[in-house]
Enzyme design. Sequence first.
Site, PDB file in Angstrom:
ATOM      1  N   ASP A  75      14.967 -49.275  23.375  1.00  0.00           N
ATOM      2  CA  ASP A  75      14.003 -50.142  24.073  1.00  0.00           C
ATOM      3  C   ASP A  75      13.388 -51.180  23.132  1.00  0.00           C
ATOM      4  OD1 ASP A  75      12.770 -47.897  22.782  1.00  0.00           O
ATOM      5  OD2 ASP A  75      10.903 -48.333  23.815  1.00  0.00           O
ATOM      6  N   GLU A 132      11.110 -45.428  23.901  1.00  0.00           N
ATOM      7  CA  GLU A 132      10.446 -44.757  22.773  1.00  0.00           C
ATOM      8  C   GLU A 132       9.041 -45.315  22.571  1.00  0.00           C
ATOM      9  OE1 GLU A 132       8.687 -43.817  19.257  1.00  0.00           O
ATOM     10  OE2 GLU A 132       9.442 -45.852  19.474  1.00  0.00           O
TER      11      GLU A 132
HETATM   12 NI    NI Z   1      10.726 -47.909  16.490  1.00  0.00          NI
END
Ligand code: NI
Length: 386
Positions: A75, A132
Amino acid sequence: MTTPRNDTEELVQIRRELHEHPELGLEEVWTSDYVAEKLTALGYEVTRGLGKTGVVATLKSGNGGKSIGIRADFDALPIHEETGKPYASKIPGNMHACGHDGHTTMLLGAARSIAERRNFDGTVHLIFQPAEENFGGARLMMEDGLFERFPCDAVFGLHNEPLLPFGQFALRDGPIMAAVDEARIVVRGVGGHGAHPEDTVDPVVAASSIVLALQSIVSRNISAQDPSVITIGAIHGGSASNVIPETVELTIGIRSFDPDIRDQLEQRIREVAEFQAKSYGAVAEIEYERSYPPTVNHTAETDYVRKLATGFAGAENVVDLDRPFMGSEDFSYFLEKVPGTYFFLGARSGPEDKALHHPGYDFNDDLLPIGAAFWTELVESYLPAN
Ligand code: NI
């Protein structure tokens, strides 16, 4: 048998293509398609949809019963890129400013050499993880049965770090990243005319007092031996000099390692906010959300990576961090369930380097063949072919 270095040019091309298409957590549709397509072409059994956009690529070889999981996050961040690079983000406001494009490329590079060489005995699960940075994609993949459907004897993950010397493996047994929680406090008073504060309950004054009182928690309630941080990252309220607003809102980030300290921080923040507000006649409405747990590495797997990295990069390029980072990482959820280790790979190229999450940051492409080769070597040594 030595590990062949990957075709660096191809890896650079992949990384830059990913860099041009940064997608925020759980919106990584293009990225997920891109990764899945490449892995399918390499002969992996590809499973999609874990944690919405997550991808797991599985490859078996021989009859061995052992299995390994390696994770890359994919991401991006809501940052407007300012690198001026020809392959800069094509999505305004989104940017791969944490190098997850590089992490994903390194694992794709490893995927290719692992599949082509087939020099292992057992099962490899390559885990491409969303979100994340915000929604805990690691946890979401686990809620979709990640380790029940794809059992792993051990899991491994890495992060590039431009502050560390290029090619350095920085490891740590035990805690390596902090737990992070978030509190949102609405201080509710009684608004009115700025000329007549006596007819109001001023939430600005109450909130200011809360901000200062919160500073005493880490300094006065927590031992100096126990690292913790309370940061009031946002404070919003009011609109004009002659108006006392109804509410002021505080957003607070809380970091710690020890579970008891984590509980204590929550309890004290609640008490301080509530009673400070009360002393002004205001009310504090508190929402407290536990986010990522601390990232705690397991000894055996950390030792394993240390030994392998020493052979791979030389003892001079492997260090044990003497203290953990106060940043956080959702790989922590994996490590609560499966043994493994998370480490840093130094990415420094020079004094012009920008830190992670900076609009001028760019992943150091020279790391791509190193990361890909290391993951390949890890798989082949952890699941040795007979
Ligand atoms: Ni990172």
